[in-house]
Design a protein around this motif. Structure first.
Motif, PDB file in Angstrom:
ATOM      1  N   PRO A 188       9.506  52.565  99.912  1.00 18.01           N
ATOM      2  CA  PRO A 188      10.441  52.757  98.790  1.00 18.01           C
ATOM      3  C   PRO A 188      10.590  54.242  98.433  1.00 18.01           C
ATOM      4  O   PRO A 188       9.673  55.043  98.595  1.00 18.01           O
ATOM      5  N   ARG A 189      11.796  54.560  97.982  1.00 14.51           N
ATOM      6  CA  ARG A 189      12.080  55.946  97.584  1.00 14.51           C
ATOM      7  C   ARG A 189      11.254  56.299  96.324  1.00 14.51           C
ATOM      8  O   ARG A 189      11.052  55.440  95.455  1.00 14.51           O
ATOM      9  N   VAL A 190      10.788  57.535  96.255  1.00 12.74           N
ATOM     10  CA  VAL A 190      10.040  57.963  95.046  1.00 12.74           C
ATOM     11  C   VAL A 190      11.038  58.650  94.104  1.00 12.74           C
ATOM     12  O   VAL A 190      11.747  59.578  94.510  1.00 12.74           O
ATOM     13  N   ALA A 191      11.114  58.153  92.898  1.00 14.88           N
ATOM     14  CA  ALA A 191      12.083  58.693  91.937  1.00 14.88           C
ATOM     15  C   ALA A 191      11.668  60.103  91.495  1.00 14.88           C
ATOM     16  O   ALA A 191      10.486  60.458  91.583  1.00 14.88           O
ATOM     17  N   PRO A 192      12.618  60.924  91.044  1.00 18.19           N
ATOM     18  CA  PRO A 192      12.281  62.274  90.581  1.00 18.19           C
ATOM     19  C   PRO A 192      11.204  62.225  89.489  1.00 18.19           C
ATOM     20  O   PRO A 192      11.240  61.328  88.634  1.00 18.19           O
ATOM     21  N   GLN A 193      10.296  63.172  89.556  1.00 14.41           N
ATOM     22  CA  GLN A 193       9.188  63.334  88.592  1.00 14.41           C
ATOM     23  C   GLN A 193       8.260  62.124  88.576  1.00 14.41           C
ATOM     24  O   GLN A 193       7.625  61.805  87.577  1.00 14.41           O
ATOM     25  N   HIS A 194       8.266  61.396  89.673  1.00 14.77           N
ATOM     26  CA  HIS A 194       7.348  60.263  89.823  1.00 14.77           C
ATOM     27  C   HIS A 194       6.464  60.503  91.040  1.00 14.77           C
ATOM     28  O   HIS A 194       6.821  61.286  91.913  1.00 14.77           O
TER      29      HIS A 194
ATOM     30  N   ASP B 171       0.805  55.691  84.234  1.00 10.44           N
ATOM     31  CA  ASP B 171       0.029  56.823  83.727  1.00 10.44           C
ATOM     32  C   ASP B 171       0.685  58.125  84.181  1.00 10.44           C
ATOM     33  O   ASP B 171       1.548  58.122  85.063  1.00 10.44           O
ATOM     34  N   SER B 172       0.299  59.162  83.581  1.00 14.13           N
ATOM     35  CA  SER B 172       0.797  60.490  84.006  1.00 14.13           C
ATOM     36  C   SER B 172      -0.315  61.226  84.732  1.00 14.13           C
ATOM     37  O   SER B 172      -1.494  61.105  84.386  1.00 14.13           O
ATOM     38  N   VAL B 173       0.105  61.941  85.778  1.00 16.99           N
ATOM     39  CA  VAL B 173      -0.870  62.818  86.469  1.00 16.99           C
ATOM     40  C   VAL B 173      -0.252  64.207  86.614  1.00 16.99           C
ATOM     41  O   VAL B 173       0.977  64.326  86.734  1.00 16.99           O
ATOM     42  N   THR B 174      -1.088  65.199  86.587  1.00 21.25           N
ATOM     43  CA  THR B 174      -0.598  66.568  86.750  1.00 21.25           C
ATOM     44  C   THR B 174      -1.110  67.103  88.071  1.00 21.25           C
ATOM     45  O   THR B 174      -2.296  66.994  88.386  1.00 21.25           O
ATOM     46  N   VAL B 175      -0.181  67.627  88.852  1.00 16.57           N
ATOM     47  CA  VAL B 175      -0.545  68.217  90.156  1.00 16.57           C
ATOM     48  C   VAL B 175       0.007  69.635  90.165  1.00 16.57           C
ATOM     49  O   VAL B 175       1.229  69.833  90.055  1.00 16.57           O
ATOM     50  N   MET B 176      -0.850  70.566  90.284  1.00 15.46           N
ATOM     51  CA  MET B 176      -0.470  71.985  90.360  1.00 15.46           C
ATOM     52  C   MET B 176       0.507  72.336  89.225  1.00 15.46           C
ATOM     53  O   MET B 176       1.609  72.798  89.456  1.00 15.46           O
TER      54      MET B 176
ATOM     55  N   ARG C 253       2.336  70.526  87.479  1.00 17.51           N
ATOM     56  CA  ARG C 253       3.578  69.740  87.325  1.00 17.51           C
ATOM     57  C   ARG C 253       3.167  68.286  87.041  1.00 17.51           C
ATOM     58  O   ARG C 253       2.289  67.747  87.723  1.00 17.51           O
ATOM     59  N   THR C 254       3.821  67.689  86.039  1.00 14.98           N
ATOM     60  CA  THR C 254       3.417  66.345  85.616  1.00 14.98           C
ATOM     61  C   THR C 254       4.354  65.284  86.234  1.00 14.98           C
ATOM     62  O   THR C 254       5.569  65.438  86.263  1.00 14.98           O
ATOM     63  N   PHE C 255       3.680  64.256  86.711  1.00 12.70           N
ATOM     64  CA  PHE C 255       4.409  63.130  87.313  1.00 12.70           C
ATOM     65  C   PHE C 255       3.997  61.832  86.660  1.00 12.70           C
ATOM     66  O   PHE C 255       2.850  61.681  86.242  1.00 12.70           O
ATOM     67  N   THR C 256       4.939  60.902  86.604  1.00 14.88           N
ATOM     68  CA  THR C 256       4.595  59.544  86.152  1.00 14.88           C
ATOM     69  C   THR C 256       4.244  58.732  87.394  1.00 14.88           C
ATOM     70  O   THR C 256       4.958  58.805  88.410  1.00 14.88           O
TER      71      THR C 256
ATOM     72  N   TRP D  32       2.367  60.807  97.037  1.00  8.00           N
ATOM     73  CA  TRP D  32       3.765  60.879  97.466  1.00  8.00           C
ATOM     74  C   TRP D  32       4.626  61.296  96.279  1.00  8.00           C
ATOM     75  O   TRP D  32       4.545  60.692  95.213  1.00  8.00           O
ATOM     76  N   ILE D  33       5.430  62.357  96.480  1.00  4.74           N
ATOM     77  CA  ILE D  33       6.355  62.813  95.431  1.00  4.74           C
ATOM     78  C   ILE D  33       7.697  63.103  96.093  1.00  4.74           C
ATOM     79  O   ILE D  33       7.769  63.167  97.331  1.00  4.74           O
ATOM     80  N   PRO D  34       8.806  63.278  95.346  1.00  6.82           N
ATOM     81  CA  PRO D  34      10.101  63.589  95.966  1.00  6.82           C
ATOM     82  C   PRO D  34      10.013  64.875  96.789  1.00  6.82           C
ATOM     83  O   PRO D  34       9.273  65.800  96.436  1.00  6.82           O
ATOM     84  N   LEU D  35      10.793  64.929  97.896  1.00  4.38           N
ATOM     85  CA  LEU D  35      10.717  66.048  98.840  1.00  4.38           C
ATOM     86  C   LEU D  35      10.995  67.397  98.179  1.00  4.38           C
ATOM     87  O   LEU D  35      10.256  68.366  98.377  1.00  4.38           O
ATOM     88  N   ASN D  36      12.069  67.462  97.360  1.00  8.09           N
ATOM     89  CA  ASN D  36      12.447  68.760  96.779  1.00  8.09           C
ATOM     90  C   ASN D  36      11.351  69.297  95.866  1.00  8.09           C
ATOM     91  O   ASN D  36      11.061  70.500  95.826  1.00  8.09           O
ATOM     92  N   GLU D  37      10.650  68.366  95.173  1.00  4.51           N
ATOM     93  CA  GLU D  37       9.590  68.808  94.262  1.00  4.51           C
ATOM     94  C   GLU D  37       8.368  69.296  95.069  1.00  4.51           C
ATOM     95  O   GLU D  37       7.703  70.255  94.695  1.00  4.51           O
ATOM     96  N   ALA D  38       8.123  68.607  96.206  1.00  2.00           N
ATOM     97  CA  ALA D  38       7.011  69.050  97.068  1.00  2.00           C
ATOM     98  C   ALA D  38       7.318  70.422  97.656  1.00  2.00           C
ATOM     99  O   ALA D  38       6.440  71.291  97.762  1.00  2.00           O
ATOM    100  N   GLN D  39       8.625  70.614  98.059  1.00  6.12           N
ATOM    101  CA  GLN D  39       9.009  71.919  98.633  1.00  6.12           C
ATOM    102  C   GLN D  39       8.772  73.033  97.613  1.00  6.12           C
ATOM    103  O   GLN D  39       8.310  74.128  97.958  1.00  6.12           O
TER     104      GLN D  39
END
Lengths: 420, 220
Positions: A156-162, A179-184, A186-189, A206-213
């Protein structure tokens, strides 16, 4: 009065002899026609049985394919397209990337060996907020190759900020979906917590590609693309390599061999088994038909011979019965050829009547045996009917020839004396 | 002479060897006369009749019709000869069981084809069979059957009547009727040869022959 009229009156007078003679011819014709039509019924049954079997097999195969596809989803992607210098076994050498534009190039291509692809950017990072090593994976979600069959996505596709968390991560950190997690910073749900897979996926975020870039500072780059080869024949791998190499320079295709081969073998074996079952049925039906043909090849001529002999006996008995009559006709000046005509003419009529009755009986036999007459009897059978008509007349003439000749050559003096 | 047998001999083959049925028999029958042949059973009377009628080829001698040797004719010509010139009458009548009286009388027409007389009405009237024309032989009395046989023998207006015991199966009255008809046939100029045991019929014959063991002798 004419000879034909004498012929008709004699037949009407000796009804039993006529009925038995017609029955004799009809029996031979009915056996011949019945054998042909019954074999045709058998062919139609074979056609229907094989068609039904084929349909059942196809339906089962389609169902099986679908089931297999669903089951295979659990195995995940079976191909990986990477930079040709990317070394999977050495983290230090995992620094070669592909341009993000390769995604569209592949998606827009007419590659037929790949159905859907999953682009990803992947890097092992130190997760400062949780103080542990994890693998960060950025993905766009699945992209379909043009003209491909758009099936349900495996991932499944990962939604933005998820974010989607691997089992080892959410289990050890007691994180739940929502829950929320913070990675570097940046906060993701948390969109989903994955079940245990037993692979490196358990340690992935797993996070959206543009956010990982952005997080990894790899704008416009991807590590590679996961892909699924849906045709699954091992020989296709050569073709896939050739197609991808031509389309995406500096890439290599890495296949998860065991998965690919297993998938191919299971599907191939099932297909082969289905085909073999169909072939076995065909062979059985063919053998049955050959046995029937062999039986008909003996039975039909035997019945025809018995019919001819029986008919000859009946005509001979008719000649003996009419001995005095033949003597009278001869004494009255009837020539031998006219006496011959009386018997051969009767044979022709018996042959025609027997052929008609026999043909009808043969068709009725098919109906009694459950064959649908309309499907078995064809318009082209008119030639078959005419053929049988001729054969029946010929058969009748052959049977009557000797008795008729004896009658025509009978000494009238002897006929009159012995007939008294 | 209309028909004659010239020193004919007829031999049958039997299980006990050849049987001489007719030995060196000569006989002439002229138009308009009745000739009677009589003798004990098995003396060869019927064989002589058959030989004269073109039905039984003699082993010796010849049968002449006018100036023609009957047995030099081909089989089909001899059949045509019988059809045109000979009328047979048998003791057992020999009618065809599935044909009506009218059809039985017309049987000679089967061979004669279009040259046959079309209407047998005169014959039916002559033999008093008008009320029986549509009947089958099985529905007739013995006398009626013999009258049908007589009518049939005349259908093609033959020159010769060959009758084998024509009164043998009949009662006195029917026998008398048949004799009258045979006399009438002779009166019309036909040659009539009868094989008979019947003394009444012999009494009307112009000539009488006695046949015994195949040998023929003329009786006064």
């Amino acid at each position: 009065m004419r000879l034909v009229s004498l012929l008709a009156k004699e037949m009407a007078h000796r009804k039993l002899n006529l009925a038995l003679s017609v029955t004799s011819v009809a029996l031979g014709v009915a056996c011949g026609v019945g054998a042909i039509l019954m074999l045709r019924v058998f062919d139609l049954e074979t056609e229907r049985t094989l068609s039904a079997m084929d349909q059942r097999s196809r339906a089962a195969w389609d169902n099986f394919q679908d089931e297999m596809r669903k089951d295979m989803l659990k195995l995940g992607f079976n191909l990986m397209i990477l930079h040709k210098e990317h070394n999977l076994s050495s983290p230090a050498e995992q620094t070669r990337y592909l341009p993000e534009s390769y995604i569209n190039r592949l998606a827009e291509s007419s590659v037929v060996t790949i159905n859907h692809i999953l682009p990803f950017l992947q890097q092992k990072i130190w997760w400062p907020e949780k103080k542990r090593w994890v693998t960060l994976v950025g993905t766009t979600g699945e992209v379909y190759v043009k003209n491909a069959n758009q099936q349900k996505p495996m991932q499944p596709r990962v939604a933005p900020q998820h974010a989607v968390l691997g089992f080892a991560i959410h289990q050890s950190l007691e994180i739940k979906a929502g829950d929320s997690v913070t990675v570097m910073d940046r906060t993701f749900t948390v969109a989903e917590c994955l079940p245990a897979k037993g692979f490196e996926e358990d340690e992935q975020i797993w996070i959206p590609l543009n956010e990982a870039q952005e997080l990894l500072d790899k704008k416009g780059l991807i590590t590679g693309m996961l892909a699924v080869n849906c045709q699954c024949a091992p020989k296709d791998m050569i073709k896939i390599h050739r197609e991808i190499a031509a389309l995406l320079p500096d890439t290599k295709v890495v296949e998860h061999n065991s998965r690919l081969v297993a998938r191919a073998q299971v599907r191939s074996k099932s297909a082969v088994e289905a085909d073999q079952a169909l072939e076995r049925e065909k062979e059985t039906r063919k053998q049955l038909k050959e046995r029937r043909l062999a039986f008909a090849a003996v039975f039909v001529p035997l019945v025809v011979v018995v019919s001819v002999v029986w008919l000859a006996f009946l005509i001979w008995s008719n000649v003996r019965q009419r001995k005095t009559e033949i003597g009278i006709l001869s004494a009255m000046g009837l020539p031998a050829r006219s006496i011959l005509f009386l018997f051969i003419g009767k044979a022709v009529i018996v042959g025609l009547a027997g052929a008609l009755v026999g043909f009808g009986a043969g068709v009725a036999l098919v109906a009694v045996q459950g064959g649908v007459v309309a499907t078995v009897v064809r318009s082209s059978d008119i030639s078959l009917a005419v053929g049988y008509l001729l054969v029946a007349v010929l058969m009748s003439m052959v049977a009557s020839w000797v008795p008729a000749l004896v009658a025509a050559r009978m000494d009238p003096a002897v006929s009159l004396r012995e007939g008294d | 002479m209309l028909i004659s047998a010239e020193q004919i001999g007829v031999t049958y083959r039997s299980g006990k060897g050849p049987v001489l049925a007719v030995r060196d028999v000569s006989l002439e029958v002229a138009a308009g006369e009745i000739v009677a042949v009589y003798g004990p059973s098995g003396s060869g009377k019927t064989s002589l009749l058959m030989a004269l009628g073109g039905l039984l080829c003699p082993d010796a001698g010849r049968v002449m019709f006018k100036d023609e040797d009957v047995y030099r004719l081909s089989s089909s010509d001899r059949a045509a000869f019988r059809n045109e010139h000979i009328g047979f009458v048998f003791q057992q009548f020999h009618l065809i069981p599935y044909l009506t009286v009218l059809e039985n009388i017309m049987v000679p027409a089967l061979a004669a084809g279009s040259s046959a007389p079309a209407d047998p009405g005169d014959l039916i009237a002559r033999f008093n069979l008008q009320h029986r024309a549509g009947h089958l032989p099985s529905e007739l009395s013995t006398g009626e059957r013999q009258r049908v046989a007589l009518a049939r023998s005349l259908f093609n207006s033959p020159d010769i009547i060959l009758a084998d015991e024509p009164t043998g199966s009949l009662d006195e009255e029917n026998g008398r009727i048949v004799i009258e008809h045979l006399k009438a046939m002779a009166g019309e100029g036909r040659a009539v040869l009868v094989v008979t045991h019947d003394a009444r019929l012999r009494a009307h014959a112009s000539r009488r022959f006695y046949l015994v063991e195949g040998r023929l002798t003329e009786q006064e």
